[in-house]
Scaffold this motif. Structure first.
Motif, PDB file in Angstrom:
ATOM      1  N   SER A   3     112.929  23.791 -19.728  1.00 41.54           N
ATOM      2  CA  SER A   3     112.602  23.636 -18.311  1.00 41.54           C
ATOM      3  C   SER A   3     111.106  23.504 -18.055  1.00 41.54           C
ATOM      4  O   SER A   3     110.703  22.973 -17.018  1.00 41.54           O
ATOM      5  CB  SER A   3     113.142  24.838 -17.523  1.00 41.54           C
ATOM      6  OG  SER A   3     112.598  26.039 -18.017  1.00 41.54           O
ATOM      7  N   LEU A   4     110.255  23.979 -18.965  1.00 41.99           N
ATOM      8  CA  LEU A   4     108.809  23.932 -18.764  1.00 41.99           C
ATOM      9  C   LEU A   4     108.114  23.010 -19.755  1.00 41.99           C
ATOM     10  O   LEU A   4     107.312  22.164 -19.366  1.00 41.99           O
ATOM     11  CB  LEU A   4     108.224  25.349 -18.866  1.00 41.99           C
ATOM     12  CG  LEU A   4     108.652  26.334 -17.784  1.00 41.99           C
ATOM     13  CD1 LEU A   4     108.148  27.726 -18.107  1.00 41.99           C
ATOM     14  CD2 LEU A   4     108.135  25.904 -16.421  1.00 41.99           C
ATOM     15  N   LYS A   5     108.406  23.193 -21.027  1.00 45.74           N
ATOM     16  CA  LYS A   5     107.751  22.401 -22.060  1.00 45.74           C
ATOM     17  C   LYS A   5     108.520  21.105 -22.250  1.00 45.74           C
ATOM     18  O   LYS A   5     109.585  21.074 -22.889  1.00 45.74           O
ATOM     19  CB  LYS A   5     107.678  23.190 -23.370  1.00 45.74           C
ATOM     20  CG  LYS A   5     106.564  22.723 -24.280  1.00 45.74           C
ATOM     21  CD  LYS A   5     106.255  23.761 -25.333  1.00 45.74           C
ATOM     22  CE  LYS A   5     105.007  23.366 -26.116  1.00 45.74           C
ATOM     23  NZ  LYS A   5     104.634  24.384 -27.116  1.00 45.74           N
ATOM     24  N   ILE A   6     107.990  20.032 -21.724  1.00 43.85           N
ATOM     25  CA  ILE A   6     108.729  18.771 -21.670  1.00 43.85           C
ATOM     26  C   ILE A   6     108.933  18.152 -23.043  1.00 43.85           C
ATOM     27  O   ILE A   6     109.741  17.235 -23.200  1.00 43.85           O
ATOM     28  CB  ILE A   6     108.013  17.764 -20.749  1.00 43.85           C
ATOM     29  CG1 ILE A   6     106.599  17.482 -21.285  1.00 43.85           C
ATOM     30  CG2 ILE A   6     107.968  18.270 -19.324  1.00 43.85           C
ATOM     31  CD1 ILE A   6     105.874  16.392 -20.542  1.00 43.85           C
ATOM     32  N   ARG A   7     108.221  18.627 -24.066  1.00 47.13           N
ATOM     33  CA  ARG A   7     108.356  18.064 -25.408  1.00 47.13           C
ATOM     34  C   ARG A   7     109.318  18.858 -26.282  1.00 47.13           C
ATOM     35  O   ARG A   7     109.418  18.609 -27.475  1.00 47.13           O
ATOM     36  CB  ARG A   7     106.973  18.014 -26.081  1.00 47.13           C
ATOM     37  CG  ARG A   7     105.980  17.102 -25.385  1.00 47.13           C
ATOM     38  CD  ARG A   7     104.577  17.250 -25.940  1.00 47.13           C
ATOM     39  NE  ARG A   7     103.981  18.534 -25.604  1.00 47.13           N
ATOM     40  CZ  ARG A   7     103.595  19.437 -26.490  1.00 47.13           C
ATOM     41  NH1 ARG A   7     103.748  19.196 -27.777  1.00 47.13           N
ATOM     42  NH2 ARG A   7     103.051  20.580 -26.109  1.00 47.13           N
ATOM     43  N   LYS A   8     110.018  19.820 -25.695  1.00 49.25           N
ATOM     44  CA  LYS A   8     110.892  20.701 -26.476  1.00 49.25           C
ATOM     45  C   LYS A   8     112.342  20.532 -26.027  1.00 49.25           C
ATOM     46  O   LYS A   8     112.640  20.465 -24.837  1.00 49.25           O
ATOM     47  CB  LYS A   8     110.462  22.166 -26.310  1.00 49.25           C
ATOM     48  CG  LYS A   8     111.294  23.142 -27.133  1.00 49.25           C
ATOM     49  CD  LYS A   8     110.873  24.581 -26.889  1.00 49.25           C
ATOM     50  CE  LYS A   8     109.550  24.889 -27.540  1.00 49.25           C
ATOM     51  NZ  LYS A   8     109.227  26.338 -27.454  1.00 49.25           N
TER      52      LYS A   8
ATOM     53  N   GLU B 217     103.093  19.296 -17.700  1.00 53.29           N
ATOM     54  CA  GLU B 217     103.740  20.284 -18.575  1.00 53.29           C
ATOM     55  C   GLU B 217     103.114  21.648 -18.311  1.00 53.29           C
ATOM     56  O   GLU B 217     101.891  21.772 -18.255  1.00 53.29           O
ATOM     57  CB  GLU B 217     103.559  19.892 -20.042  1.00 53.29           C
ATOM     58  CG  GLU B 217     104.299  20.793 -21.003  1.00 53.29           C
ATOM     59  CD  GLU B 217     104.272  20.272 -22.430  1.00 53.29           C
ATOM     60  OE1 GLU B 217     105.026  20.772 -23.265  1.00 53.29           O
ATOM     61  OE2 GLU B 217     103.488  19.341 -22.708  1.00 53.29           O
ATOM     62  N   ARG B 218     103.956  22.686 -18.138  1.00 55.46           N
ATOM     63  CA  ARG B 218     103.471  24.011 -17.771  1.00 55.46           C
ATOM     64  C   ARG B 218     103.842  25.024 -18.844  1.00 55.46           C
ATOM     65  O   ARG B 218     104.862  24.898 -19.511  1.00 55.46           O
ATOM     66  CB  ARG B 218     104.063  24.463 -16.426  1.00 55.46           C
ATOM     67  CG  ARG B 218     103.712  23.573 -15.264  1.00 55.46           C
ATOM     68  CD  ARG B 218     104.433  24.007 -14.004  1.00 55.46           C
ATOM     69  NE  ARG B 218     104.026  23.180 -12.870  1.00 55.46           N
ATOM     70  CZ  ARG B 218     103.513  23.658 -11.754  1.00 55.46           C
ATOM     71  NH1 ARG B 218     103.340  24.950 -11.608  1.00 55.46           N
ATOM     72  NH2 ARG B 218     103.168  22.862 -10.771  1.00 55.46           N
ATOM     73  N   SER B 219     103.001  26.063 -18.959  1.00 49.30           N
ATOM     74  CA  SER B 219     103.334  27.189 -19.831  1.00 49.30           C
ATOM     75  C   SER B 219     104.353  28.074 -19.127  1.00 49.30           C
ATOM     76  O   SER B 219     104.604  27.934 -17.927  1.00 49.30           O
ATOM     77  CB  SER B 219     102.072  27.979 -20.167  1.00 49.30           C
ATOM     78  OG  SER B 219     101.536  28.566 -18.990  1.00 49.30           O
ATOM     79  N   ALA B 220     104.918  29.027 -19.877  1.00 45.23           N
ATOM     80  CA  ALA B 220     105.940  29.901 -19.308  1.00 45.23           C
ATOM     81  C   ALA B 220     105.394  30.715 -18.142  1.00 45.23           C
ATOM     82  O   ALA B 220     106.090  30.959 -17.164  1.00 45.23           O
ATOM     83  CB  ALA B 220     106.493  30.820 -20.390  1.00 45.23           C
TER      84      ALA B 220
END
Length: 436
Positions: free
Chosen positions: A262-267, A137-140
């Motif tokens: 696209s970045l935060k897989i939990r959202k 999981e990556r930040s913006a």
């Protein structure tokens, strides 16, 4: 040019030192200047006069006018804007294990770092696939990486050893691949003795997966509902989400869209074409969604109502004399600016900020000369100034069900009033009225 020598070493260090320069030709001038000054003399003069009572004395100190001639040099009205260059040093700032199932990596700047992590330990090599033991999981800005450990065999171990390879800036300023061995520790916090005894004598508390639903009692017509889970989930459970619309006093299920961030897989974003002044219900039954760690959700019910079309106003901005792409930002606040929305336009044209609530708004424009869709700072060695930002000094007071049209000429130089001075002036006016 000007350098902010914060270190006091008389050195300019690119990307670490604040710098400013004027990139246009300056015509120097010199001219004679005369200043008249008044000074007190070094000596004291005593004057005396005879009176009926005798002699009276008076100390008299007479000022002396002095003329001073000198040469004045100009121009005297130069303004050098200072800026920080973009940080270029890439390195690993911190690594941590704040939760048992997660490893965190924080880098100095948003950049491509090619992070790869491999577990070490003879007891793991034969049982854990090194290619598929975590979810990334990556930040913006891609400067923070979180690795969610999928295998219970791994995250149940208190002490983990991993080999992390990533790009790092070396002493020559080049980015090279570095391999580093990192140890991660995690220990469950001990529970208070009294609480432990109480739990032994009672029914164990069920632990649920937490869900954050970004919706209150009212819903904007142009917004989506944000659903965020505290752990990565098994997406098959998303089919148990229900959205119900009030139709003829009956809550009726409706179809909606669900988009994964696209970045935060939990959202996730729940989208629907909302009807004005209509009641809705978001519902997720208990045990409907579960995480990859086997935790289920508790029951979630959110009742809300959408706003009326008349609750909104629109701000229409007419952009003119634009020679570069323009990023137009709608914001509120003076010192702590909060950007609400932004629009990009390639040149002259009309920009509409719609579905705005009643309030006071301001507008600024970024002259995006390289067209990359964001503000860029300057670079002294490349002779680049920061991209110019123009602040429209007009405060736009928007009311419900009204449209406000505003012109924004990119060729003009706007002077933005200091908010602190404006507030002081308003305070002086109030005090003057009270005194009257």
């Amino acid at each position: 040019m000007a350098i902010d020598d914060a270190r006091g070493n008389y050195l300019f260090v690119p990307s670490e030192t604040k710098v400013g320069f004027i990139d246009s030709l300056i015509q120097t001038i010199s001219f004679p200047m005369t200043v008249y000054d008044t000074i007190h003399p070094d000596t004291t003069v005593v004057e005396g006069r005879r009176t009926k009572k005798g002699m009276e004395f008076k100390v008299v100190s007479k000022d002396t006018i002095v003329r001073r001639d000198f040469t004045m040099f100009g121009p005297t009205n130069l303004f050098i804007p200072m800026f920080d260059e973009e940080k270029t040093q890439l390195y690993l700032v911190d690594e941590a294990r704040k939760e048992r199932e997660r490893l965190d990596f924080t880098f100095s700047i948003p950049a491509e770092h090619q992070l790869k992590v491999r577990l070490l330990g003879l007891h793991l090599l034969d049982k854990v696939s090194q290619d598929d033991w975590y979810i990334e999981e990556r930040s913006a800005g891609r400067d923070t990486i979180q690795l969610w450990i999928k295998d219970s065999l791994v995250y149940k171990i208190d002490s983990l050893v991993a080999e992390a390879s990533y790009l790092r800036t070396d002493s020559l300023g080049k980015r090279v691949l570095l391999a580093d061995t990192i140890k991660f520790y995690y220990k469950d916090k001990p529970e208070p003795k009294g609480k432990r005894k109480k739990e032994q004598d009672s029914i164990p508390v069920i632990k649920f997966m937490e869900i954050s639903a970004g919706v209150g009692s009212t819903m904007d017509l142009n917004k989506n509902i944000t659903l965020e889970f505290d752990r990565p989930i098994v997406e098959d459970g998303l089919k148990n989400i229900q959205l119900l619309e009030m139709v003829d006093s009956v809550l009726t299920p409706v179809d909606f869209s669900l988009k994964h961030d696209s970045l935060k897989i939990r959202k996730y974003y729940l989208g629907y074409k909302w009807k004005p002044e209509t009641e809705y219900r978001l519902s997720i039954d208990s045990m409907g969604i579960y995480s990859i760690y086997g935790l289920y959700n508790n029951k979630l019910v959110k009742d809300f109502k959408t706003k009326a079309v008349e609750d909104y106003g629109n701000i229409i901005v007419n952009v003119s004399e634009a020679t570069t792409p323009i990023i137009l930002q709608l914001y509120q606040g003076d010192k702590d600016i909060k950007v609400l929305e932004e629009r990009t336009i390639k040149g002259n044209g009309k920009v509409v900020f719609d579905y705005l609530g009643e309030g006071t708004y301001m507008i600024r424009a970024i002259l995006d000369r390289n067209g990359n869709g964001k503000w860029d700072t300057g670079n002294y060695l490349k002779h680049l100034q920061p991209e110019e930002v123009k602040y429209l000094p007009t405060e736009i007071k928007l009311k419900k069900n009204f449209d406000v049209e505003q012109d924004f000429d990119m060729s003009k130089t706007y002077k933005r009033e200091d908010p602190s001075k404006r507030k002081n002036t308003e305070g002086d006016k109030k005090r003057n009225r009270a005194n009257r």
